[in-house]
Scaffold this motif. Structure first.
Motif, PDB file in Angstrom:
ATOM      1  N   VAL A  47       7.907  -5.487  -1.280  1.00  0.00           N
ATOM      2  CA  VAL A  47       8.480  -4.946  -0.039  1.00  0.00           C
ATOM      3  C   VAL A  47       7.712  -5.475   1.172  1.00  0.00           C
ATOM      4  N   ILE A  48       6.391  -5.417   1.112  1.00  0.00           N
ATOM      5  CA  ILE A  48       5.571  -5.867   2.244  1.00  0.00           C
ATOM      6  C   ILE A  48       5.669  -7.381   2.408  1.00  0.00           C
ATOM      7  N   GLU A  49       5.524  -8.105   1.311  1.00  0.00           N
ATOM      8  CA  GLU A  49       5.526  -9.575   1.330  1.00  0.00           C
ATOM      9  C   GLU A  49       6.821 -10.126   1.924  1.00  0.00           C
ATOM     10  N   ASN A  50       7.928  -9.446   1.676  1.00  0.00           N
ATOM     11  CA  ASN A  50       9.234  -9.913   2.161  1.00  0.00           C
ATOM     12  C   ASN A  50       9.694  -9.201   3.429  1.00  0.00           C
ATOM     13  N   ASN A  51       8.754  -8.561   4.111  1.00  0.00           N
ATOM     14  CA  ASN A  51       9.024  -7.873   5.384  1.00  0.00           C
ATOM     15  C   ASN A  51      10.180  -6.889   5.278  1.00  0.00           C
ATOM     16  N   LEU A  52      10.237  -6.178   4.152  1.00  0.00           N
ATOM     17  CA  LEU A  52      11.279  -5.176   3.950  1.00  0.00           C
ATOM     18  C   LEU A  52      10.792  -3.768   4.274  1.00  0.00           C
ATOM     19  N   HIS A  53       9.511  -3.648   4.608  1.00  0.00           N
ATOM     20  CA  HIS A  53       8.970  -2.315   4.909  1.00  0.00           C
ATOM     21  C   HIS A  53       9.515  -1.810   6.248  1.00  0.00           C
ATOM     22  N   ASP A  54       9.478  -0.503   6.407  1.00  0.00           N
ATOM     23  CA  ASP A  54       9.969   0.144   7.619  1.00  0.00           C
ATOM     24  C   ASP A  54       8.862   0.079   8.676  1.00  0.00           C
ATOM     25  N   ARG A  55       8.855  -0.987   9.464  1.00  0.00           N
ATOM     26  CA  ARG A  55       7.772  -1.232  10.423  1.00  0.00           C
ATOM     27  C   ARG A  55       7.588  -0.070  11.394  1.00  0.00           C
ATOM     28  N   GLU A  56       8.709   0.435  11.912  1.00  0.00           N
ATOM     29  CA  GLU A  56       8.640   1.518  12.897  1.00  0.00           C
ATOM     30  C   GLU A  56       8.003   2.765  12.289  1.00  0.00           C
ATOM     31  N   PHE A  57       8.427   3.111  11.089  1.00  0.00           N
ATOM     32  CA  PHE A  57       7.873   4.287  10.410  1.00  0.00           C
ATOM     33  C   PHE A  57       6.389   4.080  10.109  1.00  0.00           C
ATOM     34  N   VAL A  58       6.041   2.894   9.619  1.00  0.00           N
ATOM     35  CA  VAL A  58       4.651   2.593   9.268  1.00  0.00           C
ATOM     36  C   VAL A  58       3.761   2.680  10.502  1.00  0.00           C
ATOM     37  N   GLU A  59       4.192   2.072  11.596  1.00  0.00           N
ATOM     38  CA  GLU A  59       3.375   2.094  12.818  1.00  0.00           C
ATOM     39  C   GLU A  59       3.179   3.509  13.346  1.00  0.00           C
ATOM     40  N   ALA A  60       4.207   4.336  13.229  1.00  0.00           N
ATOM     41  CA  ALA A  60       4.134   5.692  13.774  1.00  0.00           C
ATOM     42  C   ALA A  60       3.432   6.684  12.845  1.00  0.00           C
ATOM     43  N   ASN A  61       3.487   6.448  11.535  1.00  0.00           N
ATOM     44  CA  ASN A  61       3.073   7.502  10.613  1.00  0.00           C
ATOM     45  C   ASN A  61       2.059   7.125   9.540  1.00  0.00           C
ATOM     46  N   VAL A  62       1.793   5.857   9.343  1.00  0.00           N
ATOM     47  CA  VAL A  62       0.987   5.445   8.191  1.00  0.00           C
ATOM     48  C   VAL A  62      -0.361   4.900   8.650  1.00  0.00           C
ATOM     49  N   HIS A  63      -1.415   5.402   8.012  1.00  0.00           N
ATOM     50  CA  HIS A  63      -2.772   4.911   8.260  1.00  0.00           C
ATOM     51  C   HIS A  63      -3.195   4.059   7.071  1.00  0.00           C
ATOM     52  N   GLY A  64      -3.976   3.034   7.323  1.00  0.00           N
ATOM     53  CA  GLY A  64      -4.510   2.210   6.243  1.00  0.00           C
ATOM     54  C   GLY A  64      -3.526   1.200   5.684  1.00  0.00           C
ATOM     55  N   PHE A  65      -2.545   0.796   6.479  1.00  0.00           N
ATOM     56  CA  PHE A  65      -1.537  -0.144   5.990  1.00  0.00           C
ATOM     57  C   PHE A  65      -2.163  -1.496   5.636  1.00  0.00           C
ATOM     58  N   ALA A  66      -3.083  -1.967   6.469  1.00  0.00           N
ATOM     59  CA  ALA A  66      -3.726  -3.267   6.203  1.00  0.00           C
ATOM     60  C   ALA A  66      -4.504  -3.224   4.893  1.00  0.00           C
ATOM     61  N   GLU A  67      -5.168  -2.108   4.645  1.00  0.00           N
ATOM     62  CA  GLU A  67      -5.923  -1.953   3.399  1.00  0.00           C
ATOM     63  C   GLU A  67      -4.984  -1.915   2.197  1.00  0.00           C
ATOM     64  N   LEU A  68      -3.846  -1.253   2.356  1.00  0.00           N
ATOM     65  CA  LEU A  68      -2.866  -1.203   1.266  1.00  0.00           C
ATOM     66  C   LEU A  68      -2.321  -2.594   0.974  1.00  0.00           C
ATOM     67  N   ARG A  69      -1.995  -3.329   2.021  1.00  0.00           N
ATOM     68  CA  ARG A  69      -1.490  -4.706   1.843  1.00  0.00           C
ATOM     69  C   ARG A  69      -2.483  -5.534   1.020  1.00  0.00           C
ATOM     70  N   GLU A  70      -3.763  -5.384   1.334  1.00  0.00           N
ATOM     71  CA  GLU A  70      -4.802  -6.109   0.609  1.00  0.00           C
ATOM     72  C   GLU A  70      -4.920  -5.620  -0.840  1.00  0.00           C
ATOM     73  N   LYS A  71      -4.798  -4.309  -1.026  1.00  0.00           N
ATOM     74  CA  LYS A  71      -4.951  -3.704  -2.360  1.00  0.00           C
ATOM     75  C   LYS A  71      -3.842  -4.153  -3.320  1.00  0.00           C
ATOM     76  N   VAL A  72      -2.611  -4.293  -2.806  1.00  0.00           N
ATOM     77  CA  VAL A  72      -1.495  -4.653  -3.690  1.00  0.00           C
ATOM     78  C   VAL A  72      -1.317  -6.161  -3.856  1.00  0.00           C
ATOM     79  N   GLU A  73      -2.068  -6.934  -3.116  1.00  0.00           N
ATOM     80  CA  GLU A  73      -1.915  -8.394  -3.141  1.00  0.00           C
ATOM     81  C   GLU A  73      -2.002  -9.003  -4.548  1.00  0.00           C
ATOM     82  N   PRO A  74      -2.904  -8.548  -5.422  1.00  0.00           N
ATOM     83  CA  PRO A  74      -2.986  -9.159  -6.757  1.00  0.00           C
ATOM     84  C   PRO A  74      -1.762  -8.908  -7.647  1.00  0.00           C
TER      85      PRO A  74
END
Length: 199
Positions: A104-131
């Motif tokens: 979802v993240i890799e293909n830019n399918l995530h809900d950017r507006e929702f993530v920016e307004a409500n989600v903390h640690g998105f960059a860390e999650l992106r890194e965590k799921v990378e493998p």
């Protein structure tokens, strides 16, 4: 001191994970919301036998056009009604769930507006799921890359999605991590905090 309930033990991992991610360790929506979703991801739950009333409402909604995706080592009854049933290797739930989130993240399918307004640690999650590439998910969990892509795209595209699980996810040494992975997927797709969607 003499009152007990099943959440103390069998859903303690759910309580812990949801407390960490959404701040409250319980279902985020009502049964009516569950019955009205556009999409379902059910895992580790023999819904038809364990929650027959709720399962009937889900099956009715699927018959009327909602998508149902079931990921489970066993082909449980609710899988008979699924658009796609995916048999997974037992014990590798975090792998395929993180694989969905990565896709979802890799293909830019995530809900950017929702993530920016409500989600903390998105960059860390992106890194965590990378493998958890499609190839690695297939190697670990036995989930075909085409199934992974299809389900990730459908969940991301749905207006509302309900994520359901039970003892097949929670009663593991890593049950809390399983539920954290479900919650992360729900959060990046924006399917929390609105009617007919949630955990």
């Amino acid at each position: 001191k003499n009152v007990d309930n099943c959440a103390r033990l069998c859903h303690s991992s759910t309580v812990a994970a949801l407390k960490q991610t959404v701040g409250y360790g319980a279902m985020s929506n009502s049964g009516d919301d569950v019955a009205g979703a556009d999409c379902y991801l059910i895992t580790g739950s023999n819904t038809t036998e364990s929650h027959p009333v709720l399962a009937t409402r889900i099956k009715r909604n699927v018959r009327d056009g909602a998508d149902l995706f079931v990921f489970d080592p066993r082909k449980v009854g609710i899988a008979e009604h699924a658009d796609r049933y995916v048999r997974t290797e037992p014990g590798y739930d975090v792998a395929w769930l993180n694989g969905l989130t990565r896709y979802v993240i890799e293909n830019n399918l995530h809900d950017r507006e929702f993530v920016e307004a409500n989600v903390h640690g998105f960059a860390e999650l992106r890194e965590k799921v990378e493998p958890f590439t499609p190839a690695e998910v297939e190697r670990l969990a036995g989930v075909d890359s085409e199934d992974l892509a299809h389900v990730a795209e459908r969940i991301a595209a749905a207006d509302t999605c309900v994520f359901g699980w039970a003892m097949g996810m929670t009663q593991h040494a890593h049950g809390t991590q399983n539920v954290l992975a479900v919650a992360n997927l729900a959060l990046v797709t924006g399917h929390v905090g609105k009617p007919n969607a949630g955990l």
